[in-house]
Scaffold this motif. Structure first.
Motif, PDB file in Angstrom:
ATOM      1  N   TRP A 264     -65.196 -29.403  57.679  1.00  0.00           N
ATOM      2  CA  TRP A 264     -64.813 -29.758  56.312  1.00  0.00           C
ATOM      3  C   TRP A 264     -65.739 -30.825  55.739  1.00  0.00           C
ATOM      4  CZ3 TRP A 264     -58.752 -30.160  55.632  1.00  0.00           C
ATOM      5  CH2 TRP A 264     -58.171 -28.923  55.958  1.00  0.00           C
TER       6      TRP A 264
ATOM      7  N   LEU B  37     -63.649 -39.605  44.337  1.00  0.00           N
ATOM      8  CA  LEU B  37     -62.859 -40.850  44.366  1.00  0.00           C
ATOM      9  C   LEU B  37     -62.807 -41.492  42.980  1.00  0.00           C
ATOM     10  CD1 LEU B  37     -64.001 -42.255  47.822  1.00  0.00           C
ATOM     11  CD2 LEU B  37     -61.719 -41.397  47.220  1.00  0.00           C
TER      12      LEU B  37
ATOM     13  N   ILE C  38     -59.469 -38.385  53.492  1.00  0.00           N
ATOM     14  CA  ILE C  38     -58.927 -37.277  52.701  1.00  0.00           C
ATOM     15  C   ILE C  38     -59.892 -36.110  52.815  1.00  0.00           C
ATOM     16  CG2 ILE C  38     -59.917 -38.260  50.550  1.00  0.00           C
ATOM     17  CD1 ILE C  38     -57.449 -36.694  49.192  1.00  0.00           C
TER      18      ILE C  38
ATOM     19  N   ARG D 289     -56.796 -34.067  44.336  1.00  0.00           N
ATOM     20  CA  ARG D 289     -56.154 -34.979  43.377  1.00  0.00           C
ATOM     21  C   ARG D 289     -54.644 -35.039  43.625  1.00  0.00           C
ATOM     22  NH1 ARG D 289     -57.717 -36.756  38.388  1.00  0.00           N
ATOM     23  NH2 ARG D 289     -59.394 -35.227  38.142  1.00  0.00           N
TER      24      ARG D 289
ATOM     25  N   ALA E 154     -70.754 -36.362  46.049  1.00  0.00           N
ATOM     26  CA  ALA E 154     -69.543 -35.575  45.795  1.00  0.00           C
ATOM     27  C   ALA E 154     -68.296 -36.378  46.156  1.00  0.00           C
ATOM     28  CB  ALA E 154     -69.593 -34.265  46.572  1.00  0.00           C
TER      29      ALA E 154
ATOM     30  N   VAL F 209     -56.317 -29.747  44.601  1.00  0.00           N
ATOM     31  CA  VAL F 209     -55.579 -30.090  45.822  1.00  0.00           C
ATOM     32  C   VAL F 209     -55.841 -31.545  46.214  1.00  0.00           C
ATOM     33  CG1 VAL F 209     -55.237 -29.558  48.261  1.00  0.00           C
ATOM     34  CG2 VAL F 209     -55.589 -27.702  46.620  1.00  0.00           C
TER      35      VAL F 209
ATOM     36  N   ARG G 190     -53.479 -26.739  39.212  1.00  0.00           N
ATOM     37  CA  ARG G 190     -53.381 -26.303  37.820  1.00  0.00           C
ATOM     38  C   ARG G 190     -53.991 -24.913  37.682  1.00  0.00           C
ATOM     39  NH1 ARG G 190     -58.313 -27.161  38.037  1.00  0.00           N
ATOM     40  NH2 ARG G 190     -59.392 -29.102  38.358  1.00  0.00           N
TER      41      ARG G 190
ATOM     42  N   ALA H  76     -66.489 -45.295  51.364  1.00  0.00           N
ATOM     43  CA  ALA H  76     -67.187 -44.010  51.321  1.00  0.00           C
ATOM     44  C   ALA H  76     -68.673 -44.256  51.546  1.00  0.00           C
ATOM     45  CB  ALA H  76     -66.972 -43.331  49.972  1.00  0.00           C
TER      46      ALA H  76
ATOM     47  N   HIS I 116     -60.676 -24.107  49.425  1.00  0.00           N
ATOM     48  CA  HIS I 116     -59.579 -24.502  48.532  1.00  0.00           C
ATOM     49  C   HIS I 116     -59.976 -25.646  47.606  1.00  0.00           C
ATOM     50  CE1 HIS I 116     -56.544 -21.992  50.565  1.00  0.00           C
ATOM     51  NE2 HIS I 116     -57.300 -22.201  51.617  1.00  0.00           N
TER      52      HIS I 116
ATOM     53  N   ARG J 128     -61.856 -27.798  44.430  1.00  0.00           N
ATOM     54  CA  ARG J 128     -61.968 -27.785  42.968  1.00  0.00           C
ATOM     55  C   ARG J 128     -60.805 -27.035  42.310  1.00  0.00           C
ATOM     56  NH1 ARG J 128     -66.989 -30.211  41.683  1.00  0.00           N
ATOM     57  NH2 ARG J 128     -66.095 -30.507  39.628  1.00  0.00           N
TER      58      ARG J 128
ATOM     59  N   VAL K 124     -60.191 -31.593  52.101  1.00  0.00           N
ATOM     60  CA  VAL K 124     -59.638 -30.324  51.627  1.00  0.00           C
ATOM     61  C   VAL K 124     -60.527 -29.207  52.203  1.00  0.00           C
ATOM     62  CG1 VAL K 124     -59.223 -28.872  49.583  1.00  0.00           C
ATOM     63  CG2 VAL K 124     -58.662 -31.318  49.529  1.00  0.00           C
TER      64      VAL K 124
HETATM   65  C1  COA Z   1     -63.789 -34.618  48.202  1.00  0.00           C
HETATM   66  C2  COA Z   1     -62.700 -33.544  48.383  1.00  0.00           C
HETATM   67  C3  COA Z   1     -61.515 -34.142  49.134  1.00  0.00           C
HETATM   68  C4  COA Z   1     -62.248 -33.086  46.994  1.00  0.00           C
HETATM   69  O1  COA Z   1     -61.158 -32.184  47.138  1.00  0.00           O
HETATM   70  P1  COA Z   1     -60.803 -31.142  45.969  1.00  0.00           P
HETATM   71  O2  COA Z   1     -59.498 -30.539  46.255  1.00  0.00           O
HETATM   72  O3  COA Z   1     -61.949 -30.207  45.804  1.00  0.00           O
HETATM   73  O4  COA Z   1     -60.729 -32.113  44.698  1.00  0.00           O
HETATM   74  P2  COA Z   1     -60.063 -31.784  43.272  1.00  0.00           P
HETATM   75  O5  COA Z   1     -60.148 -30.333  42.985  1.00  0.00           O
HETATM   76  O6  COA Z   1     -58.723 -32.408  43.213  1.00  0.00           O
HETATM   77  O7  COA Z   1     -61.072 -32.550  42.308  1.00  0.00           O
HETATM   78  C5  COA Z   1     -60.644 -33.579  41.413  1.00  0.00           C
HETATM   79  C6  COA Z   1     -61.881 -34.059  40.668  1.00  0.00           C
HETATM   80  O8  COA Z   1     -62.776 -34.717  41.574  1.00  0.00           O
HETATM   81  C7  COA Z   1     -64.129 -34.461  41.160  1.00  0.00           C
HETATM   82  N1  COA Z   1     -64.795 -33.699  42.225  1.00  0.00           N
HETATM   83  C8  COA Z   1     -64.231 -33.045  43.263  1.00  0.00           C
HETATM   84  N2  COA Z   1     -65.178 -32.492  44.042  1.00  0.00           N
HETATM   85  C9  COA Z   1     -66.356 -32.780  43.476  1.00  0.00           C
HETATM   86  C10 COA Z   1     -67.708 -32.476  43.800  1.00  0.00           C
HETATM   87  N3  COA Z   1     -68.039 -31.744  44.881  1.00  0.00           N
HETATM   88  N4  COA Z   1     -68.701 -32.925  42.989  1.00  0.00           N
HETATM   89  C11 COA Z   1     -68.405 -33.662  41.904  1.00  0.00           C
HETATM   90  N5  COA Z   1     -67.130 -33.989  41.527  1.00  0.00           N
HETATM   91  C12 COA Z   1     -66.130 -33.552  42.306  1.00  0.00           C
HETATM   92  C13 COA Z   1     -64.049 -33.653  39.869  1.00  0.00           C
HETATM   93  O9  COA Z   1     -64.018 -34.572  38.782  1.00  0.00           O
HETATM   94  C14 COA Z   1     -62.703 -32.966  40.047  1.00  0.00           C
HETATM   95  O10 COA Z   1     -62.144 -32.579  38.820  1.00  0.00           O
HETATM   96  P3  COA Z   1     -62.596 -31.161  38.156  1.00  0.00           P
HETATM   97  O11 COA Z   1     -62.493 -30.116  39.225  1.00  0.00           O
HETATM   98  O12 COA Z   1     -61.618 -31.000  37.043  1.00  0.00           O
HETATM   99  O13 COA Z   1     -64.022 -31.366  37.691  1.00  0.00           O
HETATM  100  C15 COA Z   1     -63.259 -32.314  49.137  1.00  0.00           C
HETATM  101  O14 COA Z   1     -64.442 -31.874  48.504  1.00  0.00           O
HETATM  102  C16 COA Z   1     -63.583 -32.591  50.593  1.00  0.00           C
HETATM  103  O15 COA Z   1     -62.710 -32.474  51.448  1.00  0.00           O
HETATM  104  N6  COA Z   1     -64.835 -32.952  50.882  1.00  0.00           N
HETATM  105  C17 COA Z   1     -65.240 -33.248  52.272  1.00  0.00           C
HETATM  106  C18 COA Z   1     -64.554 -34.496  52.772  1.00  0.00           C
HETATM  107  C19 COA Z   1     -64.854 -35.683  51.890  1.00  0.00           C
HETATM  108  O16 COA Z   1     -65.950 -35.856  51.402  1.00  0.00           O
HETATM  109  N7  COA Z   1     -63.796 -36.520  51.678  1.00  0.00           N
HETATM  110  C20 COA Z   1     -63.898 -37.651  50.804  1.00  0.00           C
HETATM  111  C21 COA Z   1     -64.717 -38.677  51.439  1.00  0.00           C
HETATM  112  S1  COA Z   1     -64.998 -40.009  50.364  1.00  0.00           S
END
Ligand code: COA
Length: 178
Positions: free
Chosen positions: A39, A139, A93, A106, A134, A104, A9, A128, A99, A101, A95
């Motif tokens: 990552w 999730l 999962i 979601r 985070a 991606v 978005r 998890a 890239h 927040r 990212v």
């Molecule tokens: C977790 C992860 C996959 C999120 O990917 P992302 O592309 O940043 O996520 P999004 O931008 O789609 O975030 C969607 C929502 O999730 C929440 N969120 C994402 N990252 C967050 C963080 N670090 N802290 C708190 N909330 C978070 C928020 O509500 C966010 O919405 P907003 O940006 O409008 O506030 C990424 O940070 C990552 O790869 N982390 C390392 C690997 C990992 O932890 N994987 C998940 C294991 S359970």
């Protein structure tokens, strides 16, 4: 799944470029295994990503990239349970740090949900580490809820199971309807 998808978005700094979603191929394995520990902030995640995931689970997994020939900026790997066909399991999962927040993660989860729903799943589950606020926040933001039922105890402020995969391995179990 070859067509580009506008997954992200607008951000305050401008319009986020479209991302392309596709199923992974086996050749993605070395690329992904080379980056996952970084990552995940130094956690040893590569042991959870043997090649077999990129051989046998590509149809229920999704990769995000910025352009057609580009390297992946995110991925989700999962499957529909052979033993419980109504249930899909989200294995990993991630990212790329640069890239995050931007929607991606979601977008990947929602596309993955479409894919496994089309294969008959009506519920998704994942695990998890309860000490990862985070990861848990993400999730929850994409619709998962922590199971606080029998066998769980409060760990790091989250309901979790002890000794889940091995002694000392604490894991929160999460579910989401599809
Ligand atoms: C977790 C992860 C996959 C999120 O990917 P992302 O592309 O940043 O996520 P999004 O931008 O789609 O975030 C969607 C929502 O999730 C929440 N969120 C994402 N990252 C967050 C963080 N670090 N802290 C708190 N909330 C978070 C928020 O509500 C966010 O919405 P907003 O940006 O409008 O506030 C990424 O940070 C990552 O790869 N982390 C390392 C690997 C990992 O932890 N994987 C998940 C294991 S359970």
């Amino acid at each position: 799944m070859g067509k580009p998808v506008t997954g992200a978005r607008e951000t305050t700094s401008g319009v986020t470029p479209a991302i392309r979603l596709r199923h992974p191929v086996e050749d993605d394995h070395p690329l992904l295994v080379a980056v996952v520990d970084e990552w995940w902030g130094g956690r040893r995640v590569r042991a959870s990503l043997p090649r077999l995931w990129l051989q046998h689970f590509t149809g229920t997994s999704v990769v995000a990239q910025r352009d057609a020939g580009g390297t992946p900026v995110g991925f989700v790997i999962g499957f529909v349970s052979p033993d419980h066909p109504h249930l899909a399991y989200l294995h990993l999962i991630g990212v790329a740090p640069g890239h995050r927040r931007k929607g991606v993660g979601r977008t990947l989860v929602e596309r993955w949900a479409e894919v496994v729903r089309a294969r008959g799943a009506s519920r998704a589950t994942t695990i998890a580490w309860p000490g990862d606020p985070a990861g848990l926040a993400f999730l929850r933001a994409v619709g998962f809820a922590v199971d606080a039922g029998p066998g769980t105890r409060a760990l790091y402020g989250t309901a979790a199971h002890t000794d889940w995969n091995r002694e000392g391995d604490d894991q929160a179990v999460l579910h989401r309807e599809l």
